[in-house]
Design a protein around this motif. Structure first.
Motif, short mmCIF file in Angstrom:
data_model
loop_
_atom_site.label_atom_id
_atom_site.label_comp_id
_atom_site.label_asym_id
_atom_site.label_seq_id
_atom_site.Cartn_x
_atom_site.Cartn_y
_atom_site.Cartn_z
N ASP A 153 -33.36 -74.13 -9.42
CA ASP A 153 -32.45 -73.72 -8.29
C ASP A 153 -31.83 -72.53 -8.34
O ASP A 153 -31.66 -72.20 -6.91
N TYR A 154 -31.81 -71.71 -9.29
CA TYR A 154 -31.41 -70.25 -9.00
C TYR A 154 -32.23 -69.35 -8.16
O TYR A 154 -31.87 -68.88 -6.98
N ASP A 155 -33.45 -69.65 -8.58
CA ASP A 155 -34.34 -68.79 -7.67
C ASP A 155 -34.43 -69.42 -6.41
O ASP A 155 -34.77 -68.72 -5.37
N LEU A 156 -34.36 -70.73 -6.21
CA LEU A 156 -34.42 -71.36 -4.76
C LEU A 156 -33.40 -70.88 -3.89
O LEU A 156 -33.39 -70.69 -2.84
N SER A 157 -32.10 -70.72 -4.75
CA SER A 157 -31.18 -70.51 -3.81
C SER A 157 -31.15 -68.87 -3.35
O SER A 157 -30.72 -68.68 -2.24
N ARG A 158 -31.74 -68.06 -4.05
CA ARG A 158 -32.05 -66.84 -3.62
C ARG A 158 -32.78 -66.76 -2.63
O ARG A 158 -32.80 -65.96 -1.70
N LEU A 159 -34.06 -67.38 -2.84
CA LEU A 159 -35.09 -67.29 -1.70
C LEU A 159 -34.61 -68.15 -0.44
O LEU A 159 -34.84 -67.21 0.67
N TYR A 160 -33.46 -68.98 -0.22
CA TYR A 160 -33.16 -69.58 0.99
C TYR A 160 -31.97 -69.08 1.37
O TYR A 160 -31.37 -69.42 2.37
N GLY A 161 -31.37 -67.85 0.50
CA GLY A 161 -30.05 -67.17 1.06
C GLY A 161 -28.89 -68.09 1.01
O GLY A 161 -28.00 -68.13 1.98
N VAL A 162 -28.74 -69.14 -0.02
CA VAL A 162 -27.60 -69.88 -0.15
C VAL A 162 -27.14 -69.90 -1.71
O VAL A 162 -27.92 -69.43 -2.41
N SER A 163 -25.82 -70.13 -1.93
CA SER A 163 -25.43 -70.23 -3.29
C SER A 163 -26.05 -71.43 -4.14
O SER A 163 -26.52 -72.44 -3.52
N THR A 164 -26.22 -71.09 -5.27
CA THR A 164 -26.77 -72.39 -6.15
C THR A 164 -26.04 -73.57 -5.97
O THR A 164 -26.49 -74.77 -5.93
N LYS A 165 -24.54 -73.41 -6.12
CA LYS A 165 -23.85 -74.56 -5.66
C LYS A 165 -24.06 -75.25 -4.58
O LYS A 165 -24.17 -76.63 -4.36
N ALA A 166 -24.35 -74.61 -3.34
CA ALA A 166 -24.50 -75.00 -1.98
C ALA A 166 -25.94 -75.88 -2.18
O ALA A 166 -26.00 -76.95 -1.57
N LEU A 167 -26.98 -75.41 -2.91
CA LEU A 167 -28.19 -75.87 -3.11
C LEU A 167 -27.98 -77.30 -3.82
O LEU A 167 -28.43 -78.09 -3.14
#
Length: 93
Positions: free
Chosen positions: A3-17
């Protein structure tokens, strides 16, 4: 991917993801996303230095398969997610 890596990739917070995943349970069956167990988290941190920041995390991360990564691009509300979704569609066409 976690989740952390994907949140950075998509430009959102991990919480939002994670919230997007929980709000759309039909789009994320167990073969698209799953939460690591505490044991799996510890093993991941032990074998890969890149995940050292997870060592003291209060919760194990979510892991996404290829299908989960693709589905995320359609449910997240960010410009980057929209661009990734378009590129995924182009690959399939």
């Amino acid at each position: 991917m976690i989740d952390y890596d994907l949140s950075r990739l998509y430009g959102v917070s991990t919480k939002a993801l994670i919230q997007a995943v929980k709000r759309n349970p039909l789009r994320f069956p167990p073969d698209f996303v799953f939460q690591l167990t505490e044991t799996e988290k510890i093993e991941l941190v032990t074998i890969c230095d890149r995940f050292a920041r997870l060592k003291h995390s209060s919760r194990p991360p979510y892991a996404f398969t290829e299908q989960g990564v693709s589905m995320l691009s359609s449910v997240l509300k960010s410009d980057r997610a929209a661009l990734v979704n378009v590129e995924i569609m182009r690959v399939f066409l």
